[in-house]
Design an enzyme around this catalytic site. Sequence first.
Site, PDB file in Angstrom:
ATOM      1  N   ARG A   1       0.830  -1.209   0.000  1.00 22.97           N
ATOM      2  CA  ARG A   1       0.000   0.000   0.000  1.00 22.97           C
ATOM      3  C   ARG A   1       0.865   1.260   0.000  1.00 22.97           C
ATOM      4  NH1 ARG A   1      -3.587  -0.233   4.941  1.00 22.97           N
ATOM      5  NH2 ARG A   1      -1.665  -1.067   5.774  1.00 22.97           N
TER       6      ARG A   1
ATOM      7  N   ASN B   1      -6.180  -3.070   2.081  1.00 26.92           N
ATOM      8  CA  ASN B   1      -6.095  -4.496   2.344  1.00 26.92           C
ATOM      9  C   ASN B   1      -7.495  -5.090   2.415  1.00 26.92           C
ATOM     10  OD1 ASN B   1      -3.299  -4.468   2.514  1.00 26.92           O
ATOM     11  ND2 ASN B   1      -3.267  -4.245   4.723  1.00 26.92           N
TER      12      ASN B   1
END
Length: 78
Positions: free
Chosen positions: A7, A25
């Site tokens: 990320r 996620n």
Amino acid sequence: VQGVGFRYTTRRIASRWPVTGYVENQADGSVFLVAEGPKSDVEEFLASVCEQMAPNIRSKQVNWYASTNQFSDFEIRS
């Protein structure tokens, strides 16, 4: 892909392209990415993410939709 900085790397790469959206996620251990912008820029952004994170990507699925213009930047979501 979780646990390898995906990320944060994706957000860093997004800062180089005129794209907005988010990366987050998922409960199953995968990562979901939404990117909006000019198609060629989104394609190059995704290619950069895939190139940099290749050792950690087992599979990917890309779906194209019309832009909603609902994002003002590119962010990390939990």
